[in-house]
Design an enzyme around this catalytic site. Sequence first.
Site, PDB file in Angstrom:
ATOM      1  N   VAL A   1      36.790  12.487  -1.966  1.00  0.00           N
ATOM      2  CA  VAL A   1      37.951  12.908  -1.479  1.00  0.00           C
ATOM      3  C   VAL A   1      39.165  11.810  -1.036  1.00  0.00           C
ATOM      4  O   VAL A   1      38.818  10.834  -0.712  1.00  0.00           O
ATOM      5  CB  VAL A   1      37.921  13.794  -0.347  1.00  0.00           C
TER       6      VAL A   1
ATOM      7  N   SER B   1      37.728   6.824   3.775  1.00  0.00           N
ATOM      8  CA  SER B   1      36.506   5.992   4.133  1.00  0.00           C
ATOM      9  C   SER B   1      36.589   5.820   5.703  1.00  0.00           C
ATOM     10  O   SER B   1      37.847   5.462   6.187  1.00  0.00           O
ATOM     11  CB  SER B   1      36.514   4.597   3.357  1.00  0.00           C
TER      12      SER B   1
ATOM     13  N   HIS C   1      36.149  12.267   8.659  1.00  0.00           N
ATOM     14  CA  HIS C   1      37.322  12.386   7.902  1.00  0.00           C
ATOM     15  C   HIS C   1      37.203  13.652   6.944  1.00  0.00           C
ATOM     16  O   HIS C   1      35.989  14.131   6.808  1.00  0.00           O
ATOM     17  CB  HIS C   1      37.935  11.265   7.106  1.00  0.00           C
ATOM     18  N   ALA C   2      38.429  13.835   5.966  1.00  0.00           N
ATOM     19  CA  ALA C   2      38.446  15.162   5.305  1.00  0.00           C
ATOM     20  C   ALA C   2      37.252  14.823   4.359  1.00  0.00           C
ATOM     21  O   ALA C   2      36.592  15.957   3.800  1.00  0.00           O
ATOM     22  CB  ALA C   2      39.685  15.042   4.325  1.00  0.00           C
TER      23      ALA C   2
ATOM     24  N   HIS D   1      34.118  13.823   4.766  1.00  0.00           N
ATOM     25  CA  HIS D   1      32.990  14.336   5.637  1.00  0.00           C
ATOM     26  C   HIS D   1      33.124  15.916   5.688  1.00  0.00           C
ATOM     27  O   HIS D   1      31.714  16.587   5.267  1.00  0.00           O
ATOM     28  CB  HIS D   1      32.672  13.930   6.851  1.00  0.00           C
TER      29      HIS D   1
ATOM     30  N   ASP E   1      29.713   7.141  -2.413  1.00  0.00           N
ATOM     31  CA  ASP E   1      28.686   6.133  -2.166  1.00  0.00           C
ATOM     32  C   ASP E   1      27.917   6.317  -3.345  1.00  0.00           C
ATOM     33  O   ASP E   1      26.800   6.895  -3.115  1.00  0.00           O
ATOM     34  CB  ASP E   1      28.154   6.460  -0.876  1.00  0.00           C
TER      35      ASP E   1
ATOM     36  N   GLY F   1      29.331   9.608  11.634  1.00  0.00           N
ATOM     37  CA  GLY F   1      30.488   9.679  12.412  1.00  0.00           C
ATOM     38  C   GLY F   1      31.683   9.192  12.273  1.00  0.00           C
ATOM     39  O   GLY F   1      31.983   8.994  10.945  1.00  0.00           O
TER      40      GLY F   1
ATOM     41  N   GLN G   1      20.706  -0.385   8.494  1.00  0.00           N
ATOM     42  CA  GLN G   1      21.338  -0.658   7.259  1.00  0.00           C
ATOM     43  C   GLN G   1      22.610  -1.680   7.453  1.00  0.00           C
ATOM     44  O   GLN G   1      23.099  -1.620   6.424  1.00  0.00           O
ATOM     45  CB  GLN G   1      21.658   0.762   6.807  1.00  0.00           C
TER      46      GLN G   1
HETATM   47  O1  PAF Z   1      26.544   7.403   4.106  1.00  0.00           O
HETATM   48  C1  PAF Z   1      26.467   7.333   5.182  1.00  0.00           C
HETATM   49  O2  PAF Z   1      27.137   7.625   6.285  1.00  0.00           O
HETATM   50  C2  PAF Z   1      25.200   6.711   5.688  1.00  0.00           C
HETATM   51  O3  PAF Z   1      24.561   5.663   4.879  1.00  0.00           O
HETATM   52  C3  PAF Z   1      23.918   7.721   5.696  1.00  0.00           C
HETATM   53  C4  PAF Z   1      23.637   8.335   4.460  1.00  0.00           C
HETATM   54  C5  PAF Z   1      24.279   9.080   6.916  1.00  0.00           C
HETATM   55  C6  PAF Z   1      22.906   7.113   6.100  1.00  0.00           C
HETATM   56  O4  PAF Z   1      22.914   6.364   7.444  1.00  0.00           O
END
Ligand code: PAF
EC number: 6.3.2.1
Length: 282
Positions: free
Chosen positions: A178, A187, A34-35, A37, A152, A31, A61
């Site tokens: 981006v 980010s 931003h641009a 995603h 990432d 969630g 995580q």
């Molecule tokens: O890159 C992310 O936003 C997260 O690590 C992911 C891949 C959605 C897993 O929670």
Amino acid sequence: MNTVKTVNELRAAIAQARAQGKTIGFVPTMGNLHAGHIALVERAAQNADFVVASIFVNPLQFGPSEDLDKYPRTLRDDQQKLVDAGCHLLFHPGVEDMYPHGMDSQTRVSVSGVTEGLCGASRPGHFEGVATVVSKLLNMVQPDIAVFGQKDYQQLAVIRMLVRDLNMQVEIIGAPTVRAADGLALSSRNGFLSDQQRAAAPALYRSLQQIAEALKAGENNFAALIQTAQQAQLDAGFRPDYLEIREAYSLRPATAEDRHLVILLAAFAGTTRLIDNLVVER
Ligand code: PAF
């Protein structure tokens, strides 16, 4: 665009799309879109008929001292952006939907090799949490393609490896990073930067570009390149976490003979940790 919360609702909506002969594209996110995603969602829409996105801030995580609680939750805005980008279904589960038997008893997915060093060293347990939640999500959605950001870089390598090793029938697509006009990689964590830190942040990408230029010109003294770049980061007010040159596919430390390289960095501005990378072919 429908938003569903439970795995049963998700599966029912996807079964309906499959029954209409549609292919499924998937973009998992946490969630605060931003641009970067949105580019992933648009890429999925180019490669599949029915696009599913997920928003789940995955506690598994995050380390105990990391920013899980202050990670921004902006569902309403995110939903609008997803609709505009051509997403058909949003999966927005709660922790109880993803880990109904508790996180302690959750089966974990542990990827070796590419998880060593870099973010794997700075964030113990992080990639196990990512690999576990991504495996669960891919099993829930069973998409034809899934799109992840190259920003990432190590995460993308981990996901490619788990899909290969667990024989998952999905094509993983890596989408280019981006950047803002001044070069800073987009980010969700950029929002934590003060004005001063934000103004200094393009120094990170500049340090990657400088190393890339030197590598392309044939420089093989990696240690000297790294030292100069880390000094530049310190001068810009950043505290380097890591800066490394690795072989782009295997992520093992690079040698002078390697042609496909990736430079990866993580650096802190105050308590905000930013990552970036740049692939170099020579
Ligand atoms: O890159 C992310 O936003 C997260 O690590 C992911 C891949 C959605 C897993 O929670």
